[in-house]
Design an enzyme around this catalytic site. Structure first.
Site, PDB file in Angstrom:
ATOM      1  N   ASN A 207       0.878  -1.169   0.000  1.00 31.12           N
ATOM      2  CA  ASN A 207       0.000   0.000   0.000  1.00 31.12           C
ATOM      3  C   ASN A 207       0.920   1.224   0.000  1.00 31.12           C
ATOM      4  OD1 ASN A 207      -1.823   2.023   0.424  1.00 31.12           O
ATOM      5  ND2 ASN A 207      -2.751   1.117   2.255  1.00 31.12           N
TER       6      ASN A 207
ATOM      7  N   ARG B  46      -2.609  -2.009  -3.469  1.00 25.73           N
ATOM      8  CA  ARG B  46      -3.862  -1.295  -3.228  1.00 25.73           C
ATOM      9  C   ARG B  46      -3.888  -0.045  -4.116  1.00 25.73           C
ATOM     10  NH1 ARG B  46      -5.264   3.048   1.086  1.00 25.73           N
ATOM     11  NH2 ARG B  46      -7.512   3.168   0.795  1.00 25.73           N
TER      12      ARG B  46
ATOM     13  N   HIS C 190     -13.119   2.487   0.121  1.00 25.58           N
ATOM     14  CA  HIS C 190     -13.160   1.411   1.140  1.00 25.58           C
ATOM     15  C   HIS C 190     -13.865   0.168   0.599  1.00 25.58           C
ATOM     16  CE1 HIS C 190     -13.157   4.487   4.744  1.00 25.58           C
ATOM     17  NE2 HIS C 190     -11.933   4.204   4.326  1.00 25.58           N
TER      18      HIS C 190
ATOM     19  N   HIS D 258     -18.216   1.114   7.970  1.00 20.00           N
ATOM     20  CA  HIS D 258     -16.754   1.056   8.137  1.00 20.00           C
ATOM     21  C   HIS D 258     -16.380   2.354   8.851  1.00 20.00           C
ATOM     22  CE1 HIS D 258     -12.528   0.258   6.610  1.00 20.00           C
ATOM     23  NE2 HIS D 258     -12.464   1.506   7.020  1.00 20.00           N
ATOM     24  N   LEU D 259     -16.121   2.242  10.159  1.00 16.20           N
ATOM     25  CA  LEU D 259     -15.872   3.449  10.962  1.00 16.20           C
ATOM     26  C   LEU D 259     -14.436   3.441  11.472  1.00 16.20           C
ATOM     27  CD1 LEU D 259     -19.210   3.372  13.052  1.00 16.20           C
ATOM     28  CD2 LEU D 259     -18.793   4.399  10.799  1.00 16.20           C
TER      29      LEU D 259
ATOM     30  N   ARG E 271     -12.216  14.787   8.213  1.00 18.59           N
ATOM     31  CA  ARG E 271     -12.999  15.211   7.033  1.00 18.59           C
ATOM     32  C   ARG E 271     -14.425  15.584   7.414  1.00 18.59           C
ATOM     33  NH1 ARG E 271     -11.638   9.859   3.964  1.00 18.59           N
ATOM     34  NH2 ARG E 271      -9.395   9.957   4.164  1.00 18.59           N
TER      35      ARG E 271
ATOM     36  N   ASP F 250      -8.636  11.498  17.184  1.00 19.58           N
ATOM     37  CA  ASP F 250      -8.604  10.102  17.609  1.00 19.58           C
ATOM     38  C   ASP F 250      -9.836   9.822  18.474  1.00 19.58           C
ATOM     39  OD1 ASP F 250      -8.015   7.748  19.292  1.00 19.58           O
ATOM     40  OD2 ASP F 250      -6.070   7.839  18.282  1.00 19.58           O
ATOM     41  N   MET F 251     -10.644   8.861  18.061  1.00 24.29           N
ATOM     42  CA  MET F 251     -11.907   8.596  18.753  1.00 24.29           C
ATOM     43  C   MET F 251     -11.702   8.239  20.223  1.00 24.29           C
ATOM     44  SD  MET F 251     -15.052   8.675  18.704  1.00 24.29           S
ATOM     45  CE  MET F 251     -16.066   8.550  17.254  1.00 24.29           C
TER      46      MET F 251
ATOM     47  N   GLY G 279     -11.491   0.471  12.917  1.00 21.52           N
ATOM     48  CA  GLY G 279     -10.995   0.820  14.261  1.00 21.52           C
ATOM     49  C   GLY G 279     -12.077   1.205  15.257  1.00 21.52           C
TER      50      GLY G 279
ATOM     51  N   GLY H 228     -15.545   1.071  14.666  1.00 21.22           N
ATOM     52  CA  GLY H 228     -16.656   0.114  14.591  1.00 21.22           C
ATOM     53  C   GLY H 228     -16.371  -1.165  15.358  1.00 21.22           C
ATOM     54  N   GLU H 229     -15.114  -1.618  15.326  1.00 23.58           N
ATOM     55  CA  GLU H 229     -14.764  -2.881  15.997  1.00 23.58           C
ATOM     56  C   GLU H 229     -14.526  -2.709  17.493  1.00 23.58           C
ATOM     57  OE1 GLU H 229     -11.383  -4.593  13.875  1.00 23.58           O
ATOM     58  OE2 GLU H 229     -12.353  -4.052  11.996  1.00 23.58           O
ATOM     59  N   ASN H 230     -14.086  -1.501  17.888  1.00 24.68           N
ATOM     60  CA  ASN H 230     -13.615  -1.338  19.270  1.00 24.68           C
ATOM     61  C   ASN H 230     -14.465  -0.460  20.173  1.00 24.68           C
ATOM     62  OD1 ASN H 230     -11.054  -2.815  19.054  1.00 24.68           O
ATOM     63  ND2 ASN H 230     -10.579  -1.247  17.525  1.00 24.68           N
TER      64      ASN H 230
ATOM     65  N   GLU I 133      -8.167  -5.530   5.124  1.00 23.40           N
ATOM     66  CA  GLU I 133      -8.049  -5.179   3.706  1.00 23.40           C
ATOM     67  C   GLU I 133      -6.860  -5.874   3.048  1.00 23.40           C
ATOM     68  OE1 GLU I 133      -8.861  -1.130   5.123  1.00 23.40           O
ATOM     69  OE2 GLU I 133      -9.679  -0.749   3.132  1.00 23.40           O
TER      70      GLU I 133
HETATM   71  P1  AMP Z   1      -8.696   2.781  11.498  1.00 26.37           P
HETATM   72  O1  AMP Z   1      -8.655   3.948  10.547  1.00 26.37           O
HETATM   73  O2  AMP Z   1      -9.632   1.700  11.061  1.00 26.37           O
HETATM   74  O3  AMP Z   1      -7.344   2.265  11.896  1.00 26.37           O
HETATM   75  O4  AMP Z   1      -9.356   3.346  12.856  1.00 26.37           O
HETATM   76  C1  AMP Z   1      -8.750   4.379  13.581  1.00 26.37           C
HETATM   77  C2  AMP Z   1      -9.763   4.914  14.597  1.00 26.37           C
HETATM   78  O5  AMP Z   1     -10.187   3.843  15.462  1.00 26.37           O
HETATM   79  C3  AMP Z   1      -9.199   6.023  15.474  1.00 26.37           C
HETATM   80  O6  AMP Z   1     -10.123   7.076  15.578  1.00 26.37           O
HETATM   81  C4  AMP Z   1      -9.063   5.316  16.818  1.00 26.37           C
HETATM   82  O7  AMP Z   1      -9.215   6.209  17.874  1.00 26.37           O
HETATM   83  C5  AMP Z   1     -10.246   4.371  16.782  1.00 26.37           C
HETATM   84  N1  AMP Z   1     -10.123   3.340  17.812  1.00 26.37           N
HETATM   85  C6  AMP Z   1      -9.209   2.347  17.923  1.00 26.37           C
HETATM   86  N2  AMP Z   1      -9.416   1.669  19.084  1.00 26.37           N
HETATM   87  C7  AMP Z   1     -10.468   2.240  19.700  1.00 26.37           C
HETATM   88  C8  AMP Z   1     -11.185   2.014  20.919  1.00 26.37           C
HETATM   89  N3  AMP Z   1     -10.820   1.036  21.751  1.00 26.37           N
HETATM   90  N4  AMP Z   1     -12.232   2.824  21.228  1.00 26.37           N
HETATM   91  C9  AMP Z   1     -12.590   3.817  20.400  1.00 26.37           C
HETATM   92  N5  AMP Z   1     -11.975   4.080  19.240  1.00 26.37           N
HETATM   93  C10 AMP Z   1     -10.941   3.310  18.887  1.00 26.37           C
END
Ligand code: AMP
Length: 396
Positions: A9, A90, A179, A205-206, A238, A279-280, A327, A329-331, A381
């Site tokens: 990538n 990619r 995506h 996809h979040l 964004r 960063d979430m 990131g 959506g999964e966490n 991916e």
């Molecule tokens: P990605 O672009 O798929 O790598 O996702 C990055 C995003 O996932 C960032 O905003 C991270 O803060 C968020 N993230 C990763 N782990 C967690 C978590 N445990 N709780 C909330 N957000 C998370």
């Protein structure tokens, strides 16, 4: 010997890579070469459980990939012994030309080049990776896997903007989505998990970039990203959807250029623009500690998600499965619970215990009574790129 694919990538100043076995999903090595062209470059190579870090100037992508191959030689696994059957690249923008992966011959290379104006940050960087990759690994086929391919099949009504069609056709303006590799993998895994192809699905996809898709019987029928990945959901930096007149307003009243607005909308907005953090985890932490600005940012994210889910339920004329991935959506179980609390009108019932489970496996997080199955499916991916590259090469 097992057969592997090297997935590359290539970004504007970085090369991310993984060597993996597409059949088993086993990752033999992975790494990242960053800060290409800057005074100090950084390469991190992970193999056999060991991480090797190299800090030295990396002048260009050619030198970056050569250093990466040197690390394979020094730290393993040796590329010549790894059974590499293809290199998968990619590529963000495949325009209207590609509905699946393609072996990169001269014609495909020329088409990716022709598409650079539609993805000025991405396609030129991918081409650098492709060019140096082909030079350094000339004996295996190189395959392009496009982020847009899964959305090639969007119905015209979903893909066409209500814009003067002479202008739209001349400048190739339409919804291409992004995506797609993730939406394709996740929606397919949902079908496999539930043992059904006849599903109306929404995939969210979040991540730092976020997108939603509506998938009917395995085919994408709508998606939130458009000509570029700017449209749709609120993202890390964004805006997502915004009245296009904001652009004219800023040009006229603030004297901003197209480039200024591009940077503002793509790099300084979203969560970052709303509350100062992109960063979430940081936003969630602040909101939970009572920070009202962070809480408002989260509410804006949720409101947009609610609108997209509602719209896609209408597009699909109902819903069987809602799936979270990437990131956030999964966490972020809290975000999943907050969104589902807004969707009880359609009979969604979240299982709180299942929602609290952390696992790398696909899982159902709704109750058996829920009218819609809610799932978490980790995306991957690189694995999907490797699988697509291998099946194309095997089918030749
Ligand atoms: P990605 O672009 O798929 O790598 O996702 C990055 C995003 O996932 C960032 O905003 C991270 O803060 C968020 N993230 C990763 N782990 C967690 C978590 N445990 N709780 C909330 N957000 C998370």
């Amino acid at each position: 010997m097992s057969q592997t694919v090297l997935v590359i990538n290539s970004g504007s100043s970085s090369i991310k890579y993984q060597l993996l076995n597409p059949k088993t999903g086993q990752v033999l090595a992975k790494g990242l070469c960053e800060q290409i062209g800057e005074p100090t470059g950084l390469i991190r190579h992970v193999a056999h459980g060991n991480t090797t870090v190299v800090t030295e100037r990396v002048a260009d992508h050619g030198q970056g990939l050569q250093r990466i191959l040197d690390l394979f030689e020094k730290c393993g696994p040796k590329i010549e012994d790894a059974g590499v059957v293809a290199v998968g690249h990619r590529v963000v923008q495949g325009g209207s030309y590609f509905d699946g992966p393609a072996i990169i011959d001269q014609k495909v290379h020329a088409t990716i080049t022709k598409l650079c104006p539609l993805a000025p940050l991405h396609n030129p960087a991918h081409l650098k990776g492709i060019d140096v990759g082909k030079k350094l690994l000339p004996d295996v086929p190189h395959v392009a896997v496009f982020d847009t391919a899964f959305f090639h099949s969007l119905p015209e009504a979903a893909a066409t903007y209500a814009l003067d069609q002479t202008v739209a056709q001349e400048y190739k303006i339409r919804r291409y989505g992004a995506h797609g590799t993730s939406h394709q993998l996740v929606s397919r895994q949902v079908s496999e998990f539930l043992g059904r192809d006849d599903l109306r699905q929404i995939v969210l996809h979040l991540g730092n970039g976020s997108s939603a898709s509506a998938v009917k019987n395995g085919r994408a029928v709508d998606t939130s990203m458009g000509l570029t990945p700017l449209e749709g959901l609120v993202m890390g930096t964004r805006t997502g959807d915004i009245d296009p007149a904001v652009v004219f307003h800023l040009a006229r009243t603030a004297g901003m250029s197209a480039d200024d607005v591009d940077v503002l909308f793509n790099k300084k907005s979203g969560l970052l623009g709303l509350c100062g953090d992109n960063d979430m985890r940081a936003v969630r932490g602040r909101a939970n500690a009572g920070d009202t600005q962070a809480r408002l940012a989260l509410d804006i994210v949720l409101h947009r998600l609610q609108k997209y889910v509602g719209a896609y339920v209408a597009v699909l004329n109902g819903l069987d499965v809602l799936t979270f991935t990437a990131g956030i959506g999964e966490n972020d179980g809290e975000l999943r619970a907050e969104l589902c609390a807004h969707l009880t009108f359609m009979g969604i019932e979240l299982d709180e215990d299942a929602n609290a489970v952390r696992s790398p496996e696909p899982r159902v997080i709704s109750t058996p009574q829920s009218k819609v199955t809610v799932m978490v499916v980790p995306t991957n991916e690189e694995l999907e790129i490797a699988r697509q590259a291998m099946s194309l090469v095997e089918g030749r």
